[in-house]
Design a protein around this motif. Sequence first.
Motif, PDB file in Angstrom:
ATOM      1  N   LEU A 277      18.167  -6.293 -39.940  1.00  0.00           N
ATOM      2  CA  LEU A 277      18.830  -7.319 -40.739  1.00  0.00           C
ATOM      3  C   LEU A 277      18.510  -7.095 -42.213  1.00  0.00           C
ATOM      4  O   LEU A 277      17.331  -7.060 -42.597  1.00  0.00           O
ATOM      5  CB  LEU A 277      18.365  -8.710 -40.312  1.00  0.00           C
ATOM      6  N   PRO A 278      19.500  -6.909 -43.097  1.00  0.00           N
ATOM      7  CA  PRO A 278      19.225  -6.559 -44.486  1.00  0.00           C
ATOM      8  C   PRO A 278      18.723  -7.700 -45.340  1.00  0.00           C
ATOM      9  O   PRO A 278      18.219  -7.474 -46.437  1.00  0.00           O
ATOM     10  CB  PRO A 278      20.582  -6.058 -44.988  1.00  0.00           C
ATOM     11  N   ASP A 279      18.873  -8.946 -44.895  1.00  0.00           N
ATOM     12  CA  ASP A 279      18.477 -10.096 -45.706  1.00  0.00           C
ATOM     13  C   ASP A 279      18.026 -11.203 -44.773  1.00  0.00           C
ATOM     14  O   ASP A 279      18.666 -11.469 -43.756  1.00  0.00           O
ATOM     15  CB  ASP A 279      19.660 -10.572 -46.562  1.00  0.00           C
ATOM     16  N   HIS A 280      16.906 -11.859 -45.109  1.00  0.00           N
ATOM     17  CA  HIS A 280      16.367 -12.903 -44.228  1.00  0.00           C
ATOM     18  C   HIS A 280      17.181 -14.186 -44.268  1.00  0.00           C
ATOM     19  O   HIS A 280      17.014 -15.054 -43.411  1.00  0.00           O
ATOM     20  CB  HIS A 280      14.922 -13.215 -44.603  1.00  0.00           C
ATOM     21  N   SER A 281      18.040 -14.361 -45.266  1.00  0.00           N
ATOM     22  CA  SER A 281      18.870 -15.563 -45.352  1.00  0.00           C
ATOM     23  C   SER A 281      20.212 -15.294 -44.686  1.00  0.00           C
ATOM     24  O   SER A 281      21.029 -14.533 -45.198  1.00  0.00           O
ATOM     25  CB  SER A 281      19.081 -15.962 -46.819  1.00  0.00           C
ATOM     26  N   VAL A 282      20.410 -15.889 -43.525  1.00  0.00           N
ATOM     27  CA  VAL A 282      21.639 -15.693 -42.757  1.00  0.00           C
ATOM     28  C   VAL A 282      22.648 -16.751 -43.163  1.00  0.00           C
ATOM     29  O   VAL A 282      22.386 -17.950 -43.036  1.00  0.00           O
ATOM     30  CB  VAL A 282      21.363 -15.758 -41.247  1.00  0.00           C
ATOM     31  N   SER A 298      23.425 -13.414 -46.048  1.00  0.00           N
ATOM     32  CA  SER A 298      23.449 -13.866 -47.446  1.00  0.00           C
ATOM     33  C   SER A 298      24.533 -13.106 -48.201  1.00  0.00           C
ATOM     34  O   SER A 298      25.691 -13.142 -47.824  1.00  0.00           O
ATOM     35  CB  SER A 298      22.064 -13.669 -48.064  1.00  0.00           C
ATOM     36  N   CYS A 299      24.176 -12.401 -49.265  1.00  0.00           N
ATOM     37  CA  CYS A 299      25.165 -11.620 -50.022  1.00  0.00           C
ATOM     38  C   CYS A 299      24.939 -10.123 -49.829  1.00  0.00           C
ATOM     39  O   CYS A 299      25.218  -9.308 -50.703  1.00  0.00           O
ATOM     40  CB  CYS A 299      25.114 -11.978 -51.501  1.00  0.00           C
ATOM     41  N   SER A 300      24.386  -9.749 -48.661  1.00  0.00           N
ATOM     42  CA  SER A 300      24.109  -8.345 -48.366  1.00  0.00           C
ATOM     43  C   SER A 300      25.153  -7.739 -47.446  1.00  0.00           C
ATOM     44  O   SER A 300      24.949  -6.674 -46.888  1.00  0.00           O
ATOM     45  CB  SER A 300      22.717  -8.211 -47.722  1.00  0.00           C
ATOM     46  N   GLY A 301      26.254  -8.426 -47.259  1.00  0.00           N
ATOM     47  CA  GLY A 301      27.333  -7.865 -46.468  1.00  0.00           C
ATOM     48  C   GLY A 301      27.271  -8.246 -44.999  1.00  0.00           C
ATOM     49  O   GLY A 301      26.462  -9.061 -44.567  1.00  0.00           O
ATOM     50  N   LEU A 302      28.118  -7.600 -44.227  1.00  0.00           N
ATOM     51  CA  LEU A 302      28.294  -7.907 -42.811  1.00  0.00           C
ATOM     52  C   LEU A 302      27.556  -6.878 -41.969  1.00  0.00           C
ATOM     53  O   LEU A 302      27.630  -5.677 -42.225  1.00  0.00           O
ATOM     54  CB  LEU A 302      29.786  -7.891 -42.480  1.00  0.00           C
ATOM     55  N   VAL A 303      26.823  -7.357 -40.955  1.00  0.00           N
ATOM     56  CA  VAL A 303      26.144  -6.463 -40.025  1.00  0.00           C
ATOM     57  C   VAL A 303      26.447  -6.883 -38.601  1.00  0.00           C
ATOM     58  O   VAL A 303      26.892  -8.011 -38.347  1.00  0.00           O
ATOM     59  CB  VAL A 303      24.614  -6.439 -40.249  1.00  0.00           C
ATOM     60  N   HIS A 304      26.193  -6.000 -37.654  1.00  0.00           N
ATOM     61  CA  HIS A 304      26.476  -6.251 -36.243  1.00  0.00           C
ATOM     62  C   HIS A 304      25.195  -6.126 -35.429  1.00  0.00           C
ATOM     63  O   HIS A 304      24.429  -5.178 -35.607  1.00  0.00           O
ATOM     64  CB  HIS A 304      27.518  -5.254 -35.730  1.00  0.00           C
ATOM     65  N   SER A 311      23.248  -3.084 -37.058  1.00  0.00           N
ATOM     66  CA  SER A 311      23.803  -1.884 -37.667  1.00  0.00           C
ATOM     67  C   SER A 311      24.765  -2.305 -38.763  1.00  0.00           C
ATOM     68  O   SER A 311      25.314  -3.411 -38.748  1.00  0.00           O
ATOM     69  CB  SER A 311      24.522  -1.014 -36.641  1.00  0.00           C
ATOM     70  N   GLY A 312      24.980  -1.404 -39.742  1.00  0.00           N
ATOM     71  CA  GLY A 312      25.862  -1.724 -40.848  1.00  0.00           C
ATOM     72  C   GLY A 312      27.296  -1.881 -40.408  1.00  0.00           C
ATOM     73  O   GLY A 312      27.708  -1.426 -39.340  1.00  0.00           O
ATOM     74  N   ALA A 313      28.070  -2.563 -41.241  1.00  0.00           N
ATOM     75  CA  ALA A 313      29.477  -2.808 -40.923  1.00  0.00           C
ATOM     76  C   ALA A 313      30.250  -1.488 -40.909  1.00  0.00           C
ATOM     77  O   ALA A 313      30.164  -0.714 -41.854  1.00  0.00           O
ATOM     78  CB  ALA A 313      30.086  -3.750 -41.941  1.00  0.00           C
ATOM     79  N   PRO A 314      30.991  -1.201 -39.833  1.00  0.00           N
ATOM     80  CA  PRO A 314      31.742   0.053 -39.760  1.00  0.00           C
ATOM     81  C   PRO A 314      33.056  -0.016 -40.531  1.00  0.00           C
ATOM     82  O   PRO A 314      33.602  -1.084 -40.779  1.00  0.00           O
ATOM     83  CB  PRO A 314      32.002   0.200 -38.260  1.00  0.00           C
ATOM     84  N   GLY A 321      28.738  -8.162 -50.847  1.00  0.00           N
ATOM     85  CA  GLY A 321      29.458  -9.374 -51.205  1.00  0.00           C
ATOM     86  C   GLY A 321      29.023 -10.550 -50.363  1.00  0.00           C
ATOM     87  O   GLY A 321      28.376 -10.415 -49.333  1.00  0.00           O
ATOM     88  N   CYS A 322      29.366 -11.742 -50.809  1.00  0.00           N
ATOM     89  CA  CYS A 322      28.928 -12.977 -50.158  1.00  0.00           C
ATOM     90  C   CYS A 322      29.996 -13.466 -49.194  1.00  0.00           C
ATOM     91  O   CYS A 322      30.997 -14.050 -49.610  1.00  0.00           O
ATOM     92  CB  CYS A 322      28.634 -14.045 -51.210  1.00  0.00           C
ATOM     93  N   CYS A 323      29.770 -13.235 -47.913  1.00  0.00           N
ATOM     94  CA  CYS A 323      30.700 -13.698 -46.879  1.00  0.00           C
ATOM     95  C   CYS A 323      30.202 -15.023 -46.330  1.00  0.00           C
ATOM     96  O   CYS A 323      29.047 -15.133 -45.916  1.00  0.00           O
ATOM     97  CB  CYS A 323      30.831 -12.669 -45.761  1.00  0.00           C
ATOM     98  N   SER A 324      31.061 -16.030 -46.323  1.00  0.00           N
ATOM     99  CA  SER A 324      30.655 -17.371 -45.914  1.00  0.00           C
ATOM    100  C   SER A 324      31.347 -17.842 -44.649  1.00  0.00           C
ATOM    101  O   SER A 324      31.069 -18.945 -44.178  1.00  0.00           O
ATOM    102  CB  SER A 324      30.943 -18.363 -47.048  1.00  0.00           C
ATOM    103  N   ALA A 325      32.261 -17.046 -44.087  1.00  0.00           N
ATOM    104  CA  ALA A 325      32.976 -17.469 -42.882  1.00  0.00           C
ATOM    105  C   ALA A 325      33.368 -16.258 -42.048  1.00  0.00           C
ATOM    106  O   ALA A 325      33.763 -15.217 -42.582  1.00  0.00           O
ATOM    107  CB  ALA A 325      34.224 -18.273 -43.258  1.00  0.00           C
TER     108      ALA A 325
END
Length: 401
Positions: A277-282, A298-304, A311-314, A321-325
């Motif tokens: 997980l790249p950032d502790h704030s989910v 948080s604002c570290s992008g999308l991971v799976h 793993s990083g977003a494919p 960027g900051c994804c909120s939904a």
Amino acid sequence: ATFGGLVRFDGLEFRSLGGAPTSVGWNPRMTALATATDGSLWVGLQSGGVARLVDGRFEDVEQPDGLRNATVWDLAAGSRGLLAAVDGGAWMYTGGRWVDLAPPVAGVDPTGLAVAWDSEGGAWVGGPGSLYRFSADGSPRPPSSWALGATALQADDQGGVWIGGPGAMGYAQGEKVWTHPELSPGVGRIVDVVTDGEGDLWIVGGTTIRLLGHEPEVRRALMAGDPPPVVEQWETPSTLRCGFADRERNLWVGSDGHGFWRFGRQEFVRFGAENGLPDHSVGVMVGDGDGGLWVAASCSGLVHLDDGQFSGAPADLPRSGCCSALLHAGDGSLWTGCGNRVSRFEAEEGVYREIRSWETTHAVLAIEESDEGVWVGTAGGGALLLAGDTRTAFDSTDCLG
């Protein structure tokens, strides 16, 4: 209940239900929840007042100004009605009417921080330096002798309540209170006292989670003046906000800055950097339909998350960027809301590609699927309904508040 609206977890994934209606519009900042005996859900709001969720839809509730204009800190629902602890006191809703539960003793801070119905029909209200009891009709009973402040209340089946306060815990029946210095040392401000499905008693407070053991044994020890049993204790890296025991006998704990934690009978599960997980704030998460999770960190992008590893977003999925939904739709597509942009992705041989995107005038807060299409909720810009090639906008003139 979050400051981003109501979120529901069905055992597999989290779903955002958005904000609640108020007299000045829709409010996503929620501070308290209580499930009524008829299955409806009461919601307390930071801006003041309560709303009610019935059959998946929010209903505004007629309520006095003293409640509507005060932050709600705690709710308790039972067969006798609803209790609400608010800035300035507490309220009881019973028999179709609201009753002001003013402290029966003058000169004390009237703020209500915790409420509970006991098994004999009494209403308990805890505040910064007091604990009071009321009859089911709202008339005051003699106060208990607890003067340490009550920030959490949990009723038992003996007509009493467990009390959590600033660094102290006790048990009250009627006017009498029992406590012991070894009950809660080092726990800090107790935010929840929880009895799980096996009858074990838990304390949640500060950065500590403490399992005290079987509730009747703890109660007997206190009444006899003996040290209570302590089965186990855990320390967490962040301040804890709330606790809840589910039907599977797990304890769920919400934290400030570290998401949530789950305690099972044999395990304590947390996912973090060691899992990729790249950032502790989910910020937001959603199930992928195959047992994994999509997570906006948080604002570290999308991971799976799959098989316990992130793993990083494919491919085209947002890597920053900051994804909120997020939404995993019924057709298998993945929707993201990042800033002022909504995107739809489809997978082909495990690789996701952006099929279409839409720009919004305000930041995206929530994405939900319905029979009509995909709904997008924004921060102050109303809502959008996306159905095929059709985009329909809704605002306050369409009764959105």
